[in-house]
Structure formats: C-alpha cells, structure tokens
Design a protein around this motif. Structure first.
Motif, PDB file in Angstrom:
ATOM      1  N   PRO A 254      48.117  47.838  39.900  1.00  0.00           N
ATOM      2  CA  PRO A 254      48.950  46.660  39.623  1.00  0.00           C
ATOM      3  C   PRO A 254      49.050  45.748  40.842  1.00  0.00           C
ATOM      4  O   PRO A 254      48.900  46.192  41.989  1.00  0.00           O
ATOM      5  N   ALA A 255      49.293  44.481  40.594  1.00  0.00           N
ATOM      6  CA  ALA A 255      49.470  43.526  41.684  1.00  0.00           C
ATOM      7  C   ALA A 255      50.607  43.974  42.597  1.00  0.00           C
ATOM      8  O   ALA A 255      51.577  44.601  42.152  1.00  0.00           O
ATOM      9  N   VAL A 256      50.483  43.649  43.876  1.00  0.00           N
ATOM     10  CA  VAL A 256      51.503  44.080  44.831  1.00  0.00           C
ATOM     11  C   VAL A 256      52.831  43.381  44.595  1.00  0.00           C
ATOM     12  O   VAL A 256      53.882  43.873  45.012  1.00  0.00           O
ATOM     13  N   GLU A 263      52.021  30.475  45.079  1.00  0.00           N
ATOM     14  CA  GLU A 263      51.579  31.552  45.960  1.00  0.00           C
ATOM     15  C   GLU A 263      50.150  31.974  45.643  1.00  0.00           C
ATOM     16  O   GLU A 263      49.350  32.271  46.548  1.00  0.00           O
ATOM     17  N   ALA A 264      49.817  32.003  44.351  1.00  0.00           N
ATOM     18  CA  ALA A 264      48.463  32.402  43.959  1.00  0.00           C
ATOM     19  C   ALA A 264      47.419  31.420  44.480  1.00  0.00           C
ATOM     20  O   ALA A 264      46.343  31.815  44.938  1.00  0.00           O
ATOM     21  N   VAL A 265      47.735  30.119  44.414  1.00  0.00           N
ATOM     22  CA  VAL A 265      46.795  29.097  44.874  1.00  0.00           C
ATOM     23  C   VAL A 265      46.500  29.254  46.364  1.00  0.00           C
ATOM     24  O   VAL A 265      45.392  28.940  46.828  1.00  0.00           O
ATOM     25  N   ARG A 266      47.457  29.745  47.110  1.00  0.00           N
ATOM     26  CA  ARG A 266      47.272  29.883  48.553  1.00  0.00           C
ATOM     27  C   ARG A 266      46.365  31.052  48.927  1.00  0.00           C
ATOM     28  O   ARG A 266      45.968  31.174  50.083  1.00  0.00           O
ATOM     29  N   THR A 267      46.056  31.919  47.983  1.00  0.00           N
ATOM     30  CA  THR A 267      45.162  33.042  48.278  1.00  0.00           C
ATOM     31  C   THR A 267      43.713  32.595  48.061  1.00  0.00           C
ATOM     32  O   THR A 267      43.402  31.972  47.050  1.00  0.00           O
ATOM     33  N   PRO A 268      42.813  32.920  48.978  1.00  0.00           N
ATOM     34  CA  PRO A 268      41.403  32.516  48.808  1.00  0.00           C
ATOM     35  C   PRO A 268      40.761  33.073  47.547  1.00  0.00           C
ATOM     36  O   PRO A 268      39.853  32.455  46.987  1.00  0.00           O
ATOM     37  N   ASP A 386      45.927  41.645  37.110  1.00  0.00           N
ATOM     38  CA  ASP A 386      45.812  42.715  38.115  1.00  0.00           C
ATOM     39  C   ASP A 386      46.102  42.198  39.520  1.00  0.00           C
ATOM     40  O   ASP A 386      46.743  42.873  40.327  1.00  0.00           O
ATOM     41  N   TYR A 387      45.619  41.011  39.818  1.00  0.00           N
ATOM     42  CA  TYR A 387      45.737  40.469  41.166  1.00  0.00           C
ATOM     43  C   TYR A 387      47.075  39.786  41.426  1.00  0.00           C
ATOM     44  O   TYR A 387      47.600  39.842  42.534  1.00  0.00           O
ATOM     45  N   PHE A 388      47.631  39.118  40.396  1.00  0.00           N
ATOM     46  CA  PHE A 388      48.803  38.263  40.627  1.00  0.00           C
ATOM     47  C   PHE A 388      50.026  38.634  39.785  1.00  0.00           C
ATOM     48  O   PHE A 388      51.056  37.971  39.891  1.00  0.00           O
ATOM     49  N   GLY A 389      49.945  39.671  38.951  1.00  0.00           N
ATOM     50  CA  GLY A 389      51.088  40.108  38.166  1.00  0.00           C
ATOM     51  C   GLY A 389      51.155  39.480  36.792  1.00  0.00           C
ATOM     52  O   GLY A 389      50.476  38.496  36.490  1.00  0.00           O
ATOM     53  N   GLU A 390      52.020  40.054  35.940  1.00  0.00           N
ATOM     54  CA  GLU A 390      52.111  39.618  34.544  1.00  0.00           C
ATOM     55  C   GLU A 390      53.129  38.504  34.315  1.00  0.00           C
ATOM     56  O   GLU A 390      52.992  37.733  33.364  1.00  0.00           O
ATOM     57  N   ASN A 391      54.180  38.409  35.145  1.00  0.00           N
ATOM     58  CA  ASN A 391      55.269  37.475  34.866  1.00  0.00           C
ATOM     59  C   ASN A 391      54.802  36.028  34.768  1.00  0.00           C
ATOM     60  O   ASN A 391      55.281  35.258  33.926  1.00  0.00           O
ATOM     61  N   ARG A 446      38.543  40.405  45.974  1.00  0.00           N
ATOM     62  CA  ARG A 446      39.430  41.476  46.418  1.00  0.00           C
ATOM     63  C   ARG A 446      40.862  41.171  45.996  1.00  0.00           C
ATOM     64  O   ARG A 446      41.306  40.025  46.043  1.00  0.00           O
ATOM     65  N   GLN A 447      41.604  42.205  45.623  1.00  0.00           N
ATOM     66  CA  GLN A 447      42.999  42.031  45.222  1.00  0.00           C
ATOM     67  C   GLN A 447      43.830  41.608  46.424  1.00  0.00           C
ATOM     68  O   GLN A 447      43.818  42.287  47.457  1.00  0.00           O
ATOM     69  N   PRO A 448      44.555  40.499  46.355  1.00  0.00           N
ATOM     70  CA  PRO A 448      45.333  40.035  47.510  1.00  0.00           C
ATOM     71  C   PRO A 448      46.500  40.959  47.837  1.00  0.00           C
ATOM     72  O   PRO A 448      47.201  41.440  46.942  1.00  0.00           O
ATOM     73  N   GLY A 449      46.675  41.239  49.146  1.00  0.00           N
ATOM     74  CA  GLY A 449      47.825  42.008  49.614  1.00  0.00           C
ATOM     75  C   GLY A 449      47.727  43.493  49.432  1.00  0.00           C
ATOM     76  O   GLY A 449      48.620  44.232  49.848  1.00  0.00           O
ATOM     77  N   HIS A 450      46.646  43.977  48.805  1.00  0.00           N
ATOM     78  CA  HIS A 450      46.550  45.414  48.535  1.00  0.00           C
ATOM     79  C   HIS A 450      45.927  46.119  49.719  1.00  0.00           C
ATOM     80  O   HIS A 450      44.870  45.727  50.206  1.00  0.00           O
ATOM     81  N   ASN A 451      46.568  47.157  50.198  1.00  0.00           N
ATOM     82  CA  ASN A 451      46.078  47.919  51.339  1.00  0.00           C
ATOM     83  C   ASN A 451      45.038  48.926  50.878  1.00  0.00           C
ATOM     84  O   ASN A 451      45.347  49.910  50.224  1.00  0.00           O
TER      85      ASN A 451
END
Length: 468
Positions: A254-256, A263-268, A386-391, A446-451
């Motif tokens: 799941p998204a972090v 916020e999503a737009v700011r991720t590459p 998966d990357y940015f959440g369901e909400n 790659r999923q943003p913010g995921h370690n």
C-alpha cells in the motif's frame, strides 16, 4: 481523525462501529465496518455494476471506426473527419477525468449523479451521429458531449472498484476495465454488417437509448465507501492468512500515505507514469483507428476485418482482467514492462501479416495487439492507487489518465497524417518502436516514499483494540 502508530481510535457512525489505526508510515486505516453495514449489500455489487456500465460506453471508441464508411456516405464526411471525430472524443473522455474526480472527492457530485450525467452524454453522442449532416454538430454532440459523458462514467467506475477492494485491487480493476473493450463486440458486427445509409439513423438511435439505460440503471446503485476504509476481515498491519492477499500486498505494498493531487504531482514518478501511458495509449488508439482501413487495403474481406477488430476488442477486454490478476501475483511494475514489450512487437506483427496477406497471422497479431493495448489501463489505474493511496485516486488517476488527452489526438488524428506521409509500413514501425521504448522507461517506475533498502518495522496487531 488521526491515530498514532499501533493505536486504535474507536468510533461509531450510524450504528456501525469502526476504529482507525495507523501503520509505521502514519497511514490511517478505517476498520470494523463491513460492506453490508455500509451499503446493505456485498461489495461484489461494486464490481459487477461498474463492469456493466463500462461495457455500455465502450462502443463509442472501439466500434466507431466500424461505422466509418456508412457515416461518410450518409453524411458526406470524407477525408480525415472520421479519424478526428474519434480523436476529439478520446480527448474529452480523458480531459474530464481529473475535474470529475475532484468534484467526486469533494462531495460536490455523488457517484449516482455522475453516472446519470454520463448516461445523458451517451445518448446525445448517438443522437448526434444519427440526426445531423453537419460535421461541426457531430463534433459537439459525439466528440465533446459524448466523450465527456463517457469519461465521467469511466473515471467513476474504475475508481469505485479500487476503493472497495484496496487489499487486492489489480484483478478487480482489470475485470471492470475489461468491459470498456469487449462490450463493443456486438456493435462492431452490427455497424459493419447490418448498418447502411438506409437504416443507420434508426440503428444508432436504438443503440444510444439501450446503452444510456444500461449506464443509468447501473449507476443508480453506486455508493462510495468512507475515506480510509479497509475490509473488516483484513488486518492491514499484520501478515494475512489468505495467501492471495499476502502475496498481493507483498508484491504491491500500500502507498505510504494518502497523497493529495498536489503532493502526487511533486513526485517524479507521476510524470513518468503520465508519459508512459501517453505512449502506450497512443499505440493502442492507433491500432483501433487504423486496423480496419489497413486490413481492407491489404485485400481482406470486410467480414474478416470485422472479425479481427472483434477479436482485438475481446482480447483487449479479457486481457485487462487477466493482467490485473497477474499483477496482483507478480507485481504491477514488472507486469507493465512485459505488456509494453508485447504491445510494441504486436504492431510489427500486424503490419507484416497484413502485407503478406496471411489472414490467420493477421487475426492472431490483432489479438496480441488488443491484449497489450488493453492491459495497460488497469495496470496504471491500480498502480496509481498503490503509489498514491485510494482516498484521492479519482483525482490522481485523472492526472495520469490525462495523458490520453494527447494520445487520442496522436494515435488517431496525427496517425492519419503519418500514414499519409509514410504509408502504413512507416506508421506501424513507429508505433511498435514507441511500445518498446516505453517498456524500457517503465523499468524506472518506483513507489514514492517506500523504503526498499531496509527491513520493514514489525507489524502491530489489532487484536487488542475493541470497537465502540
């Protein structure tokens, strides 16, 4: 309502108890409410009803070119008008995704209201094709209003199923998305074999009424789950006993957090997803627009070409469901890379088989092309959640899906320019090369913010939290 990691906040709304917990990333999950408590029926309804509606809107894109000769002869629309009518339809179908998503997420427009608007657009589209010789009115009625209505239905349906199945959305999203292709099959045969300049008006009006009723009847029962909702029988902070859920969450974590569109737009990664969908959707729409005229020019009979287009639509749709299930098992990004390569190679195969006049290979290549072209959409829809959440997925996927604004014009309208300048050989070679290039680019997603480098913190059990 916030909650600290590992803690549960108990609340009761409308008699249904729920609790909110947060994982080690701070993402909040709303637990305790069942689907039947929330809407009085199983969440399976939010798979089958959107699927029916998606089938109802599919013919405007996938069956339209099967009616091109009849519409040209009946209305005197010659040249590139037919291809640009489809291209502009795709433009507006994609353009409305983001604003419609924002209105839905803000509560300004309910799911039911969105579907009623979509049903009206579906009817207007066919009335415009049936009753007007003026090509500008056809652009307004079919391309602008019809495309907008279809886009609202598409965005509502795809995001609805993802909200109700956050734990294994790939297969469900693919199944619903598949209706957008194979729902057109009966109309491909009707438009190709039974419609002519004498009866086209009545057929188009009847089809428009039938499809609009399908959209409206399905949408009447649509309902969204609450924000952050998670199935009551699936613990998001513990390893599931169900191997399907355990495997899906391991391959597609799941998204972090729940990313807002800003916020999503700011991720590459969102920009890269946008470009990858632009390329693959452009190749898909090119095939939809030009496979029929290419097959006819290569000497195949009209029935063979209609069969090829029907097989393309069937495999396009069924492939969406299959590829969603595969991506649940093996990972969304890994599956996407393979699909892009298959889509690219299929363009070479369509041209080669057509040039050789080999009907069997032409039908097979058409099916493979349809599979690749259809599979990309549920993959990107599920990957966005998966990357940015369901909400905020309706808005976030609307941003990614907006690439179809350009791909529709490139695949259909600009595709006509390329065919005129380079011939079908150059056009199919370019389309295939774009597919292969996109496969290479997809490796960078790659999923943003995921370690991914260190071990995940130990999950926290919810067994000690009591409902109100």
């Amino acid at each position: 309502m916030g909650a600290s990691p590992g803690n549960a906040t108990n609340t009761t709304v409308a008699g249904a108890p729920y609790r909110e917990v947060a994982d080690h990333n701070g993402r909040v999950y709303r637990l305790g409410e069942t689907d039947r408590q929330l809407m009085g029926r199983s969440r399976r309804w939010m798979v089958f009803l959107p699927w029916i509606a998606m089938m109802a809107i599919s013919s405007s894109e996938y069956a339209f070119t099967s009616a091109d000769e009849t519409l040209s002869d009946a209305h005197g629309w010659h040249g590139a008008h037919i291809f640009w009518l489809l291209g502009v339809w795709v433009f507006f179908q994609a353009a409305v995704a983001f604003p419609a998503g924002r209105l839905r997420e803000k509560g300004t427009v309910s799911a039911k209201a969105a579907m009623m608007i979509g049903a009206a657009g579906t009817l207007i589209a066919y009335l415009a094709l049936a009753s007007s010789d003026n090509v500008l009115l056809a652009y307004l009625g079919f391309s602008v209003l019809g495309g907008t209505g279809a886009g609202i239905v598409y965005a509502t349906c795809v995001n609805m199923v993802g909200k109700w199945y956050p734990e294994r959305k790939g297969g469900k999203t693919g199944f619903v998305n598949g209706g957008f292709a194979y729902g057109s099959v009966p109309f491909i045969f009707i438009f190709s074999n039974y419609m002519d300049v004498e009866n086209y008006g009545g057929i188009l009006i009847a089809v428009g009424i039938f499809l609009a009723i399908g959209v409206a009847a399905s949408g009447f029962f649509f309902k969204d789950p609450p924000k952050n909702w998670w199935p009551a029988d699936v613990d998001p902070l513990a390893v599931s006993d169900d191997p399907r859920i355990r495997r899906s969450l391991a391959k597609n974590p799941p998204a972090v957090k729940q990313y807002t569109p800003r916020e999503a737009v700011r991720t590459p990664v969102l920009s890269l997803m946008w470009f990858c969908l632009l390329c693959t959707a452009g190749v898909n729409i090119f095939g939809i627009a030009f496979q029929v005229p290419f097959g006819k020019e290569m000497g195949f009979a009209g029935g063979v070409v209609a069969l090829a287009m029907s097989l393309k639509a069937i495999v396009n749709g069924t492939g969406r469901g299959v590829i969603g299930w595969v991506s649940d098992r093996y990972g969304r990004r890994q599956t996407l890379t393979i699909v892009c390569v298959v889509l690219g190679l299929a363009q070479f195969a369509v041209f080669l088989s057509g040039s050789l006049g080999n009907m069997t290979l032409f039908l097979l290549a058409s099916m493979v092309s349809g599979f690749g072209g259809g599979a990309i959409f549920p993959l990107f829809a599920a990957m966005t959640a998966d990357y940015f959440g369901e909400n905020n997925n309706a808005s976030n996927y609307g941003l990614v899906y907006s690439s179809k604004l350009v791909s529709g014009l490139v695949g259909s309208g600009l595709g006509a320019v390329v065919v005129a300048a380079w011939g079908y050989g150059g056009a199919f070679l370019l389309a295939g090369s774009i597919g292969l290039l996109t496969g290479a680019l997809s490796l960078m997603l790659r999923q943003p913010g995921h370690n991914r480098t260190g071990p995940a913190p130990a999950p926290v059990s919810l067994s000690g939290a009591s409902a109100a």
